[in-house]
Design a protein around this motif. Structure first.
Motif, mmCIF file in Angstrom:
data_model
loop_
_atom_site.group_PDB
_atom_site.id
_atom_site.type_symbol
_atom_site.label_atom_id
_atom_site.label_comp_id
_atom_site.label_asym_id
_atom_site.label_seq_id
_atom_site.Cartn_x
_atom_site.Cartn_y
_atom_site.Cartn_z
ATOM 1 N N ASN A 188 0.848 -1.202 0.000
ATOM 2 C CA ASN A 188 0.000 0.000 0.000
ATOM 3 C C ASN A 188 0.876 1.242 0.000
ATOM 4 N N GLY A 203 -5.016 6.257 4.864
ATOM 5 C CA GLY A 203 -5.503 6.012 6.228
ATOM 6 C C GLY A 203 -6.384 7.128 6.764
ATOM 7 N N ALA A 216 -8.774 8.281 5.540
ATOM 8 C CA ALA A 216 -10.163 8.072 5.100
ATOM 9 C C ALA A 216 -11.071 7.724 6.274
ATOM 10 N N VAL A 233 -22.301 12.553 -5.055
ATOM 11 C CA VAL A 233 -21.112 11.746 -5.399
ATOM 12 C C VAL A 233 -21.142 11.418 -6.889
ATOM 13 N N ARG A 279 -16.673 12.501 -2.409
ATOM 14 C CA ARG A 279 -16.482 11.095 -2.720
ATOM 15 C C ARG A 279 -17.138 10.279 -1.625
ATOM 16 N N MET A 337 -16.426 8.299 0.881
ATOM 17 C CA MET A 337 -15.217 7.915 1.607
ATOM 18 C C MET A 337 -15.419 6.556 2.289
ATOM 19 N N GLY A 338 -14.361 5.770 2.311
ATOM 20 C CA GLY A 338 -14.482 4.418 2.857
ATOM 21 C C GLY A 338 -14.918 3.409 1.810
ATOM 22 N N PHE A 339 -15.102 3.915 0.574
ATOM 23 C CA PHE A 339 -15.438 3.027 -0.552
ATOM 24 C C PHE A 339 -14.319 3.073 -1.584
ATOM 25 N N GLY A 340 -14.131 1.992 -2.300
ATOM 26 C CA GLY A 340 -13.137 1.926 -3.367
ATOM 27 C C GLY A 340 -11.787 1.476 -2.852
ATOM 28 N N ARG A 373 -11.648 -7.221 5.280
ATOM 29 C CA ARG A 373 -11.535 -6.567 6.598
ATOM 30 C C ARG A 373 -12.814 -5.780 6.898
ATOM 31 N N ARG A 393 -17.909 0.684 -11.449
ATOM 32 C CA ARG A 393 -16.538 1.079 -11.073
ATOM 33 C C ARG A 393 -15.948 0.132 -10.016
ATOM 34 N N ASN A 442 -14.318 -0.363 2.022
ATOM 35 C CA ASN A 442 -12.967 -0.817 2.395
ATOM 36 C C ASN A 442 -12.824 -0.775 3.905
ATOM 37 N N VAL A 443 -11.655 -1.031 4.387
ATOM 38 C CA VAL A 443 -11.444 -1.189 5.838
ATOM 39 C C VAL A 443 -11.841 0.067 6.614
ATOM 40 N N PHE A 464 -5.126 3.662 13.245
ATOM 41 C CA PHE A 464 -4.761 2.883 12.052
ATOM 42 C C PHE A 464 -3.236 2.690 12.048
ATOM 43 N N ARG A 469 -0.824 -0.608 12.104
ATOM 44 C CA ARG A 469 0.038 -0.878 10.946
ATOM 45 C C ARG A 469 1.521 -0.979 11.310
HETATM 46 C C1 SDX Z 1 -6.696 2.412 2.393
HETATM 47 O O1 SDX Z 1 -3.712 0.216 -0.803
HETATM 48 C C2 SDX Z 1 -4.105 -0.214 0.312
HETATM 49 O O2 SDX Z 1 -4.033 -1.400 0.590
HETATM 50 C C3 SDX Z 1 -4.691 0.821 1.253
HETATM 51 C C4 SDX Z 1 -5.370 0.292 2.503
HETATM 52 C C5 SDX Z 1 -4.367 -0.344 3.471
HETATM 53 O O3 SDX Z 1 -4.795 -1.183 4.267
HETATM 54 O O4 SDX Z 1 -3.190 0.119 3.496
HETATM 55 O O5 SDX Z 1 -6.352 -0.653 2.151
HETATM 56 C C6 SDX Z 1 -6.037 1.417 3.276
HETATM 57 O O6 SDX Z 1 -6.094 3.391 2.060
HETATM 58 C C7 SDX Z 1 -8.091 2.121 1.909
HETATM 59 C C8 SDX Z 1 -8.642 3.235 0.956
HETATM 60 C C9 SDX Z 1 -9.149 4.386 1.847
HETATM 61 N N1 SDX Z 1 -9.508 5.547 1.003
HETATM 62 C C10 SDX Z 1 -10.798 5.916 0.833
HETATM 63 O O7 SDX Z 1 -11.759 5.292 1.282
HETATM 64 C C11 SDX Z 1 -10.970 7.206 0.031
HETATM 65 C C12 SDX Z 1 -12.104 7.049 -0.995
HETATM 66 N N2 SDX Z 1 -11.616 6.095 -2.015
HETATM 67 C C13 SDX Z 1 -11.048 6.653 -3.190
HETATM 68 O O8 SDX Z 1 -10.562 7.921 -3.183
HETATM 69 C C14 SDX Z 1 -10.437 5.630 -4.146
HETATM 70 O O9 SDX Z 1 -11.318 4.586 -4.220
HETATM 71 C C15 SDX Z 1 -9.053 5.103 -3.827
HETATM 72 C C16 SDX Z 1 -8.063 6.212 -3.694
HETATM 73 C C17 SDX Z 1 -9.053 4.294 -2.578
HETATM 74 C C18 SDX Z 1 -8.643 4.185 -4.968
HETATM 75 O O10 SDX Z 1 -8.602 4.949 -6.080
HETATM 76 P P1 SDX Z 1 -8.406 4.283 -7.520
HETATM 77 O O11 SDX Z 1 -8.445 2.803 -7.499
HETATM 78 O O12 SDX Z 1 -7.202 4.952 -8.090
HETATM 79 O O13 SDX Z 1 -9.699 4.682 -8.256
HETATM 80 P P2 SDX Z 1 -9.733 5.896 -9.185
HETATM 81 O O14 SDX Z 1 -9.408 7.119 -8.378
HETATM 82 O O15 SDX Z 1 -8.926 5.591 -10.408
HETATM 83 O O16 SDX Z 1 -11.281 5.938 -9.548
HETATM 84 C C19 SDX Z 1 -11.837 5.075 -10.545
HETATM 85 C C20 SDX Z 1 -13.243 5.616 -10.743
HETATM 86 C C21 SDX Z 1 -13.261 7.138 -10.957
HETATM 87 O O17 SDX Z 1 -14.441 7.441 -11.662
HETATM 88 P P3 SDX Z 1 -14.294 7.734 -13.273
HETATM 89 O O18 SDX Z 1 -13.236 8.811 -13.447
HETATM 90 O O19 SDX Z 1 -13.895 6.420 -13.915
HETATM 91 O O20 SDX Z 1 -15.686 8.212 -13.697
HETATM 92 O O21 SDX Z 1 -13.998 5.393 -9.538
HETATM 93 C C22 SDX Z 1 -14.353 6.625 -8.955
HETATM 94 C C23 SDX Z 1 -13.434 7.660 -9.554
HETATM 95 O O22 SDX Z 1 -14.044 8.944 -9.539
HETATM 96 N N3 SDX Z 1 -14.158 6.470 -7.510
HETATM 97 C C24 SDX Z 1 -15.009 6.924 -6.612
HETATM 98 C C25 SDX Z 1 -14.480 6.525 -5.377
HETATM 99 N N4 SDX Z 1 -13.329 5.847 -5.570
HETATM 100 C C26 SDX Z 1 -13.138 5.833 -6.907
HETATM 101 N N5 SDX Z 1 -16.138 7.620 -6.738
HETATM 102 C C27 SDX Z 1 -16.788 7.926 -5.578
HETATM 103 N N6 SDX Z 1 -16.348 7.571 -4.350
HETATM 104 C C28 SDX Z 1 -15.204 6.880 -4.214
HETATM 105 N N7 SDX Z 1 -14.763 6.538 -2.997
#
Ligand code: SDX
Length: 393
Positions: A197, A230, A232, A257, A265, A267-270, A280, A321, A326-327, A349, A353
């Motif tokens: 990560n 983290g 998030a 969103v 966004r 948050m907590g998704f993706g 998790r 998408r 997520n966690v 977190f 970690r």
């Molecule tokens: C952690 O890597 C790890 O293992 C991390 C982790 C760990 O244990 O260390 O698991 C911990 O960091 C979990 C993630 C926590 N972050 C969030 O919850 C923040 C919200 N999530 C996003 O910002 C996003 O999903 C990411 C950053 C986590 C992942 O981003 P990606 O895979 O690069 O996805 P992307 O930005 O390329 O998006 C792809 C599409 C886009 O739409 P389009 O341009 O194709 O139209 O999905 C959309 C994005 O806009 N999208 C979301 C979204 N996440 C992606 N839209 C709305 N809400 C979201 N959360």
């Protein structure tokens, strides 16, 4: 168009690496620590036992386990000048900024544990960091609420005494709710490592210059603080609270969103890797229900989170998408039930970690194939050109 041949960065030792520590199958939602399924470890192990497993590669024997716990315990107290140092930050500082500074400062207070080439000092730094991380994290909370640092009680377990050091009133008998001790132990296990990560990659690339463990982990803490990583878990709580304050209209938020309103966004998704339910998150969701119902807490934010999840999992925008919880989606609800404010969620977190960062730094340092991290680039800047004197521009 730059006139230069583009350089294909290809495989570099910072873009990918070999590791024996953690395996993730993002499509199947599988997470293994040293081959053991996260579901089994979360249900049967303890945080310090999982820390030993991640760092040393095997489940400890009774003697190995007890010796490790005793060594960690012995290093829990911090130098009085270190306490003073942490006390110099404004009480309103974000605790992640203080935590990153404090972990880096361990190098100045404990120079005997710095040599990255000696197994003995690396093991000393390992137990010292795990031990002090709990004292630092408890003190982050104490500073924000204007209470003094509480010294450790070695007769208690790591998590039990962390909760006491965080929430007890001086000189009053404090017994942490065993439900919360078990829940936090599980949460720390769930956060203990997660392959390459963002923050683990930062720890590795920082350590690849042979920077000491504290400097490398401090860099990882800074990377973890970002709201896409983290940070998030704190953003989720703020998102749920803002929905609640806007008459709890979940559907309106989902529309914002999907309309990609600036900065909005779910948050907590993706996830960069999980394109399925984060295993998790499933455990944390069940735990949130269990902890709140046992404590008799009816948290409206849990109901909002559940409604968000239900809508998102059936809405094409998220399904197409491959966006799943997520966690970070449910953890804040449990931390809040424990008495932590949102600003403390990401330090929790980071506390979880620590073993993963330590294990990955040690694996990187011991790998003879490791070279200093030096990503290359595809140059898209200006072609070569001559300097023009100021009075001729
Ligand atoms: C952690 O890597 C790890 O293992 C991390 C982790 C760990 O244990 O260390 O698991 C911990 O960091 C979990 C993630 C926590 N972050 C969030 O919850 C923040 C919200 N999530 C996003 O910002 C996003 O999903 C990411 C950053 C986590 C992942 O981003 P990606 O895979 O690069 O996805 P992307 O930005 O390329 O998006 C792809 C599409 C886009 O739409 P389009 O341009 O194709 O139209 O999905 C959309 C994005 O806009 N999208 C979301 C979204 N996440 C992606 N839209 C709305 N809400 C979201 N959360």
């Amino acid at each position: 168009e730059t006139g230069y041949v583009t350089y294909d960065p290809g495989f570099t030792n910072t873009a990918q690496c070999e590791s024996k520590i953690t395996f993730i199958d993002g499509d199947e939602g599988v997470l293994l620590y040293r081959g053991y399924p996260i579901e089994q470890l979360a249900g049967k192990s303890t945080f310090l036992e999982v820390a030993y497993l991640l760092i040393h590669g095997h489940l400890p024997t009774v003697d190995e386990h007890d010796g490790f716990v005793e060594r960690v315990n012995r290093h829990t107290l911090v130098h009085e000048d270190f306490r003073t140092f942490m006390g110099t930050f404004p009480r309103t500082s974000h605790p992640m900024a203080v935590m990153s500074s404090a972990v880096s400062a361990l190098a100045t207070f404990y120079p005997e544990s710095l040599d990255p080439y000696s197994e003995e000092t690396v093991e000393l730094a390992t137990v010292l960091l795990l031990a002090k991380a709990r004292t630092i994290t408890s003190y982050l909370h104490r500073r924000r609420v204007g209470e003094p640092l509480l010294y450790p009680d070695y007769s208690r377990g790591y998590v039990d005494d962390f909760l006491r050091m965080t929430f007890a009133v001086p000189y009053e008998q404090y017994e942490a709710n065993p439900i919360l001790v078990h829940a936090l132990d599980q949460l720390l296990i769930l956060h203990a490592d997660h392959e390459q990560n963002c923050s683990a990659s930062v720890v590795r690339i920082t350590g690849s210059s042979h920077a000491n463990l504290y400097a490398s982990v401090s860099a990882g803490i800074s990377a973890l603080s970002g709201p896409l990583h983290g940070g998030a878990n704190e953003s989720v709580l703020r998102m749920l609270t803002s929905i609640q304050q806007n008459d709890g209209d979940v559907k309106k938020f989902i529309s914002r969103v999907k309309n990609k309103e600036a900065g909005v966004r779910l948050m907590g998704f993706g996830h960069r890797v999980y394109k399925n339910y984060d295993p998790r998150a499933a455990i944390v969701k069940d735990q949130a229900h269990a902890v709140l119902s046992i404590l008799g807490i009816d948290d409206p934010l849990l109901a909002i989170a559940m409604e968000l999840e239900e809508i998102a999992l059936s809405d094409d925008y998220f399904v197409q998408r491959r966006l799943y919880p997520n966690v970070d989606f449910y953890t804040g609800i449990i931390y809040r039930a424990m008495g932590f404010e949102p600003a403390m969620f990401t330090p929790l977190f980071a506390l979880g970690r620590m073993p993963g960062w330590i294990a990955q730094w040690r694996e990187m340092m011991l790998d003879p194939k490791t070279k200093i991290g030096r990503p290359r680039q595809i140059y898209t800047g200006s072609p070569v050109r001559d300097y023009v004197p100021l009075d001729e521009r």
